[in-house]
Design a protein around this motif. Sequence first.
Motif, PDB file in Angstrom:
ATOM      1  N   TYR A  31     -11.971   0.759  -1.400  1.00  0.00           N
ATOM      2  CA  TYR A  31     -10.587   0.927  -1.846  1.00  0.00           C
ATOM      3  C   TYR A  31      -9.671   1.233  -0.665  1.00  0.00           C
ATOM      4  N   LYS A  32     -10.100   2.121   0.210  1.00  0.00           N
ATOM      5  CA  LYS A  32      -9.272   2.473   1.367  1.00  0.00           C
ATOM      6  C   LYS A  32      -9.061   1.273   2.283  1.00  0.00           C
ATOM      7  N   GLU A  33     -10.071   0.422   2.416  1.00  0.00           N
ATOM      8  CA  GLU A  33      -9.914  -0.808   3.212  1.00  0.00           C
ATOM      9  C   GLU A  33      -8.915  -1.752   2.550  1.00  0.00           C
ATOM     10  N   ILE A  34      -8.994  -1.862   1.231  1.00  0.00           N
ATOM     11  CA  ILE A  34      -8.042  -2.708   0.496  1.00  0.00           C
ATOM     12  C   ILE A  34      -6.629  -2.161   0.668  1.00  0.00           C
ATOM     13  N   GLN A  35      -6.485  -0.860   0.507  1.00  0.00           N
ATOM     14  CA  GLN A  35      -5.174  -0.227   0.657  1.00  0.00           C
ATOM     15  C   GLN A  35      -4.624  -0.459   2.061  1.00  0.00           C
ATOM     16  N   ARG A  36      -5.445  -0.277   3.067  1.00  0.00           N
ATOM     17  CA  ARG A  36      -5.031  -0.495   4.457  1.00  0.00           C
ATOM     18  C   ARG A  36      -4.598  -1.946   4.654  1.00  0.00           C
ATOM     19  N   TYR A  37      -5.372  -2.866   4.092  1.00  0.00           N
ATOM     20  CA  TYR A  37      -5.050  -4.299   4.209  1.00  0.00           C
ATOM     21  C   TYR A  37      -3.692  -4.596   3.579  1.00  0.00           C
ATOM     22  N   TYR A  38      -3.469  -4.075   2.375  1.00  0.00           N
ATOM     23  CA  TYR A  38      -2.192  -4.337   1.710  1.00  0.00           C
ATOM     24  C   TYR A  38      -1.018  -3.672   2.413  1.00  0.00           C
ATOM     25  N   PHE A  39      -1.212  -2.497   2.970  1.00  0.00           N
ATOM     26  CA  PHE A  39      -0.127  -1.858   3.709  1.00  0.00           C
ATOM     27  C   PHE A  39       0.213  -2.667   4.952  1.00  0.00           C
ATOM     28  N   LYS A  40      -0.773  -3.347   5.503  1.00  0.00           N
ATOM     29  CA  LYS A  40      -0.544  -4.180   6.686  1.00  0.00           C
ATOM     30  C   LYS A  40       0.101  -5.511   6.306  1.00  0.00           C
ATOM     31  N   LEU A  46       4.097  -4.166  -3.945  1.00  0.00           N
ATOM     32  CA  LEU A  46       3.143  -3.075  -3.754  1.00  0.00           C
ATOM     33  C   LEU A  46       3.721  -1.712  -4.114  1.00  0.00           C
ATOM     34  N   ALA A  47       4.982  -1.499  -3.818  1.00  0.00           N
ATOM     35  CA  ALA A  47       5.597  -0.198  -4.069  1.00  0.00           C
ATOM     36  C   ALA A  47       5.694   0.128  -5.557  1.00  0.00           C
ATOM     37  N   GLU A  48       5.652  -0.887  -6.411  1.00  0.00           N
ATOM     38  CA  GLU A  48       5.749  -0.650  -7.847  1.00  0.00           C
ATOM     39  C   GLU A  48       4.478  -0.028  -8.411  1.00  0.00           C
ATOM     40  N   GLY A  49       3.369  -0.106  -7.682  1.00  0.00           N
ATOM     41  CA  GLY A  49       2.164   0.608  -8.054  1.00  0.00           C
ATOM     42  C   GLY A  49       1.198  -0.099  -8.976  1.00  0.00           C
ATOM     43  N   ASP A  50       1.556  -1.232  -9.528  1.00  0.00           N
ATOM     44  CA  ASP A  50       0.672  -1.906 -10.475  1.00  0.00           C
ATOM     45  C   ASP A  50      -0.567  -2.488  -9.812  1.00  0.00           C
ATOM     46  N   ASP A  82      -6.619 -11.240  -0.742  1.00  0.00           N
ATOM     47  CA  ASP A  82      -5.761 -12.427  -0.705  1.00  0.00           C
ATOM     48  C   ASP A  82      -5.716 -13.127  -2.058  1.00  0.00           C
ATOM     49  N   ASP A  83      -6.841 -13.186  -2.749  1.00  0.00           N
ATOM     50  CA  ASP A  83      -6.873 -13.808  -4.074  1.00  0.00           C
ATOM     51  C   ASP A  83      -5.965 -13.071  -5.057  1.00  0.00           C
ATOM     52  N   LEU A  84      -5.910 -11.754  -4.951  1.00  0.00           N
ATOM     53  CA  LEU A  84      -5.087 -10.977  -5.876  1.00  0.00           C
ATOM     54  C   LEU A  84      -3.595 -11.187  -5.650  1.00  0.00           C
ATOM     55  N   ILE A  85      -3.203 -11.513  -4.421  1.00  0.00           N
ATOM     56  CA  ILE A  85      -1.766 -11.648  -4.125  1.00  0.00           C
ATOM     57  C   ILE A  85      -1.383 -13.072  -3.735  1.00  0.00           C
ATOM     58  N   LYS A  86      -2.226 -14.051  -4.069  1.00  0.00           N
ATOM     59  CA  LYS A  86      -1.984 -15.418  -3.598  1.00  0.00           C
ATOM     60  C   LYS A  86      -0.640 -15.975  -4.043  1.00  0.00           C
ATOM     61  N   ASP A  87      -0.108 -15.570  -5.171  1.00  0.00           N
ATOM     62  CA  ASP A  87       1.181 -16.073  -5.641  1.00  0.00           C
ATOM     63  C   ASP A  87       2.304 -15.061  -5.474  1.00  0.00           C
ATOM     64  N   THR A  88       2.054 -14.024  -4.689  1.00  0.00           N
ATOM     65  CA  THR A  88       3.027 -12.957  -4.476  1.00  0.00           C
ATOM     66  C   THR A  88       3.597 -13.067  -3.071  1.00  0.00           C
ATOM     67  N   PRO A  89       4.924 -13.074  -2.937  1.00  0.00           N
ATOM     68  CA  PRO A  89       5.484 -13.104  -1.586  1.00  0.00           C
ATOM     69  C   PRO A  89       5.185 -11.803  -0.842  1.00  0.00           C
ATOM     70  N   THR A  90       5.013 -11.918   0.455  1.00  0.00           N
ATOM     71  CA  THR A  90       4.802 -10.742   1.293  1.00  0.00           C
ATOM     72  C   THR A  90       6.051 -10.524   2.136  1.00  0.00           C
ATOM     73  N   TYR A  91       6.140  -9.354   2.744  1.00  0.00           N
ATOM     74  CA  TYR A  91       7.271  -9.093   3.621  1.00  0.00           C
ATOM     75  C   TYR A  91       7.234 -10.028   4.833  1.00  0.00           C
ATOM     76  N   ALA A  92       6.044 -10.421   5.252  1.00  0.00           N
ATOM     77  CA  ALA A  92       5.924 -11.390   6.351  1.00  0.00           C
ATOM     78  C   ALA A  92       6.518 -12.732   5.933  1.00  0.00           C
ATOM     79  N   ASP A  93       6.277 -13.155   4.698  1.00  0.00           N
ATOM     80  CA  ASP A  93       6.862 -14.398   4.187  1.00  0.00           C
ATOM     81  C   ASP A  93       8.384 -14.311   4.193  1.00  0.00           C
ATOM     82  N   LEU A  94       8.922 -13.196   3.715  1.00  0.00           N
ATOM     83  CA  LEU A  94      10.376 -13.021   3.689  1.00  0.00           C
ATOM     84  C   LEU A  94      10.957 -13.045   5.091  1.00  0.00           C
TER      85      LEU A  94
END
Length: 108
Positions: A31-40, A46-50, A82-94
């Motif tokens: 979980y901590k690795e996933i969290q670190r990955y998403y924060f990066k 992500l901030a909405e918490g779902d 990546d599979d969980l967010i494949k259709d979600t824009p990232t801040y890098a995309d923006l």
Amino acid sequence: MGVQDIIEGKRQWRAHVARVKALPPDYQIVYKEIQRYYFKVGPVGLAEGDLLSGIVDFFEEGAAAGTGVMDLIGPDVAAFCDDLIKDTPTYADLYQASAAEGSGSPGA
């Protein structure tokens, strides 16, 4: 955002952290690795918490069933993320989109 919103947000985050700490140690590590990955990577929602709370739900179910965390998500943590967010824009995309808009040739 008022003071009450900040207090409520902190209360929810503490409850979330307590749920993570209640997971088996191998689940906590992943979980901590996933969290670190998403924060990066920075998925926009992500901030909405779902997303993170959904992962904790998924992990709680897997742990209750006695399934190993790597059996649950597969051998590649980043691919799972990546599979969980494949259709979600990232801040890098923006950022890339805004940089592309601003890179038009001057005087054109």
